[in-house]
Design a protein around this motif. Sequence first.
Motif, mmCIF file in Angstrom:
data_model
loop_
_atom_site.group_PDB
_atom_site.id
_atom_site.type_symbol
_atom_site.label_atom_id
_atom_site.label_comp_id
_atom_site.label_asym_id
_atom_site.label_seq_id
_atom_site.Cartn_x
_atom_site.Cartn_y
_atom_site.Cartn_z
ATOM 1 N N ILE A 105 0.861 -1.180 0.000
ATOM 2 C CA ILE A 105 0.000 0.000 0.000
ATOM 3 C C ILE A 105 0.897 1.230 0.000
ATOM 4 N N ASN A 106 0.512 2.260 -0.769
ATOM 5 C CA ASN A 106 1.342 3.471 -0.803
ATOM 6 C C ASN A 106 0.765 4.541 0.122
ATOM 7 N N ASP A 107 1.423 5.690 0.199
ATOM 8 C CA ASP A 107 0.994 6.743 1.121
ATOM 9 C C ASP A 107 -0.347 7.355 0.764
ATOM 10 N N SER A 108 -0.816 7.147 -0.471
ATOM 11 C CA SER A 108 -2.136 7.639 -0.877
ATOM 12 C C SER A 108 -3.231 6.634 -0.549
ATOM 13 N N GLY A 109 -2.838 5.467 -0.038
ATOM 14 C CA GLY A 109 -3.812 4.445 0.318
ATOM 15 C C GLY A 109 -4.191 3.528 -0.821
ATOM 16 N N VAL A 110 -3.462 3.582 -1.945
ATOM 17 C CA VAL A 110 -3.721 2.669 -3.055
ATOM 18 C C VAL A 110 -3.048 1.336 -2.735
ATOM 19 N N VAL A 111 -3.807 0.258 -2.871
ATOM 20 C CA VAL A 111 -3.337 -1.075 -2.525
ATOM 21 C C VAL A 111 -2.981 -1.837 -3.799
ATOM 22 N N ALA A 112 -1.850 -2.530 -3.777
ATOM 23 C CA ALA A 112 -1.423 -3.402 -4.870
ATOM 24 C C ALA A 112 -1.555 -4.839 -4.406
ATOM 25 N N GLY A 113 -2.029 -5.704 -5.299
ATOM 26 C CA GLY A 113 -2.167 -7.103 -4.941
ATOM 27 C C GLY A 113 -2.618 -7.942 -6.110
ATOM 28 N N GLN A 114 -3.446 -8.939 -5.807
ATOM 29 C CA GLN A 114 -3.912 -9.861 -6.826
ATOM 30 C C GLN A 114 -5.357 -10.220 -6.549
ATOM 31 N N SER A 115 -6.136 -10.328 -7.605
ATOM 32 C CA SER A 115 -7.515 -10.792 -7.509
ATOM 33 C C SER A 115 -7.804 -11.666 -8.710
ATOM 34 N N SER A 116 -8.320 -12.845 -8.453
ATOM 35 C CA SER A 116 -8.679 -13.768 -9.538
ATOM 36 C C SER A 116 -7.530 -13.974 -10.520
ATOM 37 N N SER A 117 -6.325 -14.195 -10.008
ATOM 38 C CA SER A 117 -5.113 -14.466 -10.788
ATOM 39 C C SER A 117 -4.672 -13.295 -11.661
ATOM 40 N N THR A 118 -5.092 -12.076 -11.311
ATOM 41 C CA THR A 118 -4.721 -10.874 -12.059
ATOM 42 C C THR A 118 -4.202 -9.818 -11.096
ATOM 43 N N ALA A 119 -3.070 -9.195 -11.436
ATOM 44 C CA ALA A 119 -2.565 -8.073 -10.640
ATOM 45 C C ALA A 119 -3.666 -7.022 -10.565
ATOM 46 N N THR A 120 -3.815 -6.421 -9.386
ATOM 47 C CA THR A 120 -4.944 -5.525 -9.153
ATOM 48 C C THR A 120 -4.516 -4.350 -8.289
ATOM 49 N N ILE A 165 4.004 -0.956 -4.791
ATOM 50 C CA ILE A 165 3.528 0.261 -5.442
ATOM 51 C C ILE A 165 4.263 1.444 -4.814
ATOM 52 N N ASN A 166 4.657 2.403 -5.652
ATOM 53 C CA ASN A 166 5.304 3.593 -5.091
ATOM 54 C C ASN A 166 4.291 4.736 -4.993
ATOM 55 N N ASP A 167 4.741 5.883 -4.495
ATOM 56 C CA ASP A 167 3.810 6.997 -4.284
ATOM 57 C C ASP A 167 3.374 7.670 -5.575
ATOM 58 N N SER A 168 3.999 7.337 -6.714
ATOM 59 C CA SER A 168 3.552 7.822 -8.019
ATOM 60 C C SER A 168 2.509 6.896 -8.630
#
Length: 140
Positions: free
Chosen positions: A45-60, A84-87
């Motif tokens: 998770i970045n400082d803006s609160g955007v989360v990186a991960g996976q859902s249903s075998s797809t990067a999300t 994920i970075n802050d950009s």
Amino acid sequence: MGRFTTAALVAGGIFAASFSTAGAATYSLFELVPLSSGISTAGAINDSGVVAGQSSSTATAWDGSSTTALNPLSGYIRSDARAINDSGVLVGRSYCCGSGTEWTATLWDGSTTTALNPLTGGTRSIAQAINDSGVVAGFS
């Protein structure tokens, strides 16, 4: 004072939370809604609160109001985002072929999906982290 972000498994669902230590504490909590009937996993998770991960075998990526699928590299079958970075630039990997045991580090910058190929002599690569300058760390 700093800003803290976290993702956690709560009561059977994955949620992201963000809060600030400057002044009065503020919190935001949102569910990491799966792309389909599959499950979701949070990787960063970045400082803006955007989360990186996976859902249903797809990067999300999740930003609290939308869920964005990050397609794998052309010719690959699955993907996952690890950082994920802050950009808002995400990195992870795309899985190739029937067994999904071959993978290539992948970078998503919002408009393009880029392969970060293995080092000379290598057959696999994974991106594990990206800093705010865009420097990627991983292994090959």
